[in-house]
Design a protein around this motif. Structure first.
Motif, short mmCIF file in Angstrom:
data_model
loop_
_atom_site.label_atom_id
_atom_site.label_comp_id
_atom_site.label_asym_id
_atom_site.label_seq_id
_atom_site.Cartn_x
_atom_site.Cartn_y
_atom_site.Cartn_z
N LYS A 248 0.85 -1.18 0.00
CA LYS A 248 0.00 0.00 0.00
C LYS A 248 0.89 1.24 0.00
CE LYS A 248 -2.12 -1.79 3.68
NZ LYS A 248 -2.93 -1.86 4.85
N ASP A 249 0.43 2.28 -0.66
CA ASP A 249 1.13 3.57 -0.67
C ASP A 249 2.58 3.46 -1.12
OD1 ASP A 249 -1.22 4.73 0.30
OD2 ASP A 249 -0.66 4.26 2.36
N GLU A 250 2.83 2.63 -2.08
CA GLU A 250 4.18 2.49 -2.62
C GLU A 250 4.26 3.23 -3.96
OE1 GLU A 250 6.88 0.66 -1.39
OE2 GLU A 250 5.73 0.26 0.42
N GLU A 251 5.32 3.99 -4.14
CA GLU A 251 5.50 4.68 -5.41
C GLU A 251 6.21 3.79 -6.43
OE1 GLU A 251 7.41 8.42 -4.91
OE2 GLU A 251 5.94 9.10 -3.44
N LYS A 252 7.12 2.96 -5.94
CA LYS A 252 7.90 2.12 -6.83
C LYS A 252 7.52 0.66 -6.62
CE LYS A 252 12.27 2.99 -6.87
NZ LYS A 252 13.64 3.26 -6.48
N PRO A 253 7.73 -0.18 -7.63
CA PRO A 253 7.49 -1.61 -7.44
C PRO A 253 8.36 -2.16 -6.31
CG PRO A 253 7.86 -1.11 -9.76
CD PRO A 253 8.17 0.13 -8.97
N PRO A 254 7.91 -3.23 -5.65
CA PRO A 254 8.66 -3.76 -4.51
C PRO A 254 9.90 -4.57 -4.89
CG PRO A 254 6.70 -5.07 -4.90
CD PRO A 254 6.64 -3.90 -5.84
N TRP A 255 10.09 -4.86 -6.16
CA TRP A 255 11.24 -5.69 -6.53
C TRP A 255 12.47 -4.83 -6.79
CZ3 TRP A 255 6.42 -6.63 -8.50
CH2 TRP A 255 6.04 -5.88 -9.60
N LYS A 256 13.62 -5.51 -6.71
CA LYS A 256 14.91 -4.87 -6.90
C LYS A 256 15.00 -4.28 -8.31
CE LYS A 256 18.45 -7.47 -7.51
NZ LYS A 256 19.41 -8.52 -7.43
N GLU A 257 15.58 -3.09 -8.39
CA GLU A 257 15.78 -2.43 -9.68
C GLU A 257 16.63 -3.30 -10.61
OE1 GLU A 257 14.89 0.79 -10.73
OE2 GLU A 257 13.65 0.96 -8.93
N PRO A 258 16.40 -3.20 -11.91
CA PRO A 258 17.22 -3.99 -12.84
C PRO A 258 18.69 -3.56 -12.80
CG PRO A 258 15.46 -2.81 -14.00
CD PRO A 258 15.39 -2.41 -12.58
N THR A 259 19.56 -4.52 -12.90
CA THR A 259 21.00 -4.24 -12.96
C THR A 259 21.34 -3.78 -14.37
OG1 THR A 259 21.56 -6.48 -13.67
CG2 THR A 259 21.45 -6.07 -11.26
N PRO A 260 22.51 -3.18 -14.57
CA PRO A 260 22.92 -2.79 -15.93
C PRO A 260 22.91 -3.99 -16.89
CG PRO A 260 24.32 -1.69 -14.34
CD PRO A 260 23.45 -2.66 -13.57
N ASP A 261 23.34 -5.16 -16.41
CA ASP A 261 23.34 -6.36 -17.25
C ASP A 261 21.92 -6.74 -17.65
OD1 ASP A 261 24.63 -8.65 -18.51
OD2 ASP A 261 23.70 -9.83 -16.91
N GLU A 262 20.98 -6.66 -16.68
CA GLU A 262 19.58 -6.98 -16.99
C GLU A 262 18.98 -5.97 -17.97
OE1 GLU A 262 18.42 -9.21 -12.81
OE2 GLU A 262 18.15 -7.05 -12.96
N LEU A 263 19.40 -4.71 -17.86
CA LEU A 263 18.91 -3.68 -18.79
C LEU A 263 19.36 -3.97 -20.22
CD1 LEU A 263 19.34 -0.43 -16.68
CD2 LEU A 263 17.18 -1.49 -17.40
N THR A 264 20.58 -4.50 -20.38
CA THR A 264 21.05 -4.82 -21.73
C THR A 264 20.31 -6.02 -22.32
OG1 THR A 264 22.86 -6.22 -20.95
CG2 THR A 264 23.36 -3.89 -21.32
N LYS A 265 19.77 -6.89 -21.46
CA LYS A 265 19.01 -8.05 -21.93
C LYS A 265 17.55 -7.70 -22.25
CE LYS A 265 21.81 -11.36 -19.39
NZ LYS A 265 21.86 -12.31 -18.28
N ALA A 266 17.09 -6.56 -21.77
CA ALA A 266 15.70 -6.16 -22.00
C ALA A 266 15.50 -5.80 -23.46
CB ALA A 266 15.36 -4.97 -21.11
N LYS A 267 14.31 -6.06 -23.96
CA LYS A 267 14.03 -5.82 -25.38
C LYS A 267 13.86 -4.35 -25.71
CE LYS A 267 11.92 -10.30 -26.01
NZ LYS A 267 10.69 -11.05 -26.12
#
Length: 126
Positions: free
Chosen positions: A16-35
């Motif tokens: 409740k009352d969360e601005e951001k999703p509760p999961w860990k932010e994507p790492t730079p490596d995960e960002l490069t794998k994103a489409k």
């Protein structure tokens, strides 16, 4: 264009009352794998777990409203959504002993801080 509302019933975790999703932010490596730039939770789950989301026993969504969205994580088998004018029958009210493990695994994969699951009824107004 009209306004719609959905009722959401599930066993899982709710924020409740969360601005951001509760999961860990994507790492730079995960960002490069994103489409396409910043991955949404579905793509991030697939990158982190190496599994297709359709195979996951856990789902995530938002409640409250599109403008002030708050997150939840639900056991897929427990989730029931009813749109305005389209009631749905709740078919499961017992907790499968495997559900906590499924939620814990999702939290580990996504970097979500553990909290005790419960049955929730909430809504989404859009």
């Amino acid at each position: 264009m009209g306004i719609s509302s959905d009722g959401i019933f599930f066993y899982g975790l709710l924020w409740k009352d969360e601005e951001k999703p509760p999961w860990k932010e994507p790492t730079p490596d995960e960002l490069t794998k994103a489409k396409y730039g910043e991955p949404d939770w579905e793509e991030l789950y697939e990158i982190r777990s190496g599994k297709k989301l359709e195979k996951s026993p856990v789902i995530s969504g938002i409640h409250c409203s599109f403008e002030y969205s708050m997150h939840y994580v639900a056991v897929r088998k427990s989730a029931v959504t009813a749109s305005r004018g389209d009631p749905q029958k709740v078919k499961i009210l017992t907790i499968d002993p495997e559900w906590e493990g499924e939620l814990r695994k999702f939290c580990e994969i996504m970097g979500v801080k553990w909290r005790e699951p419960a049955w929730w009824v909430t809504s989404l107004y859009g």
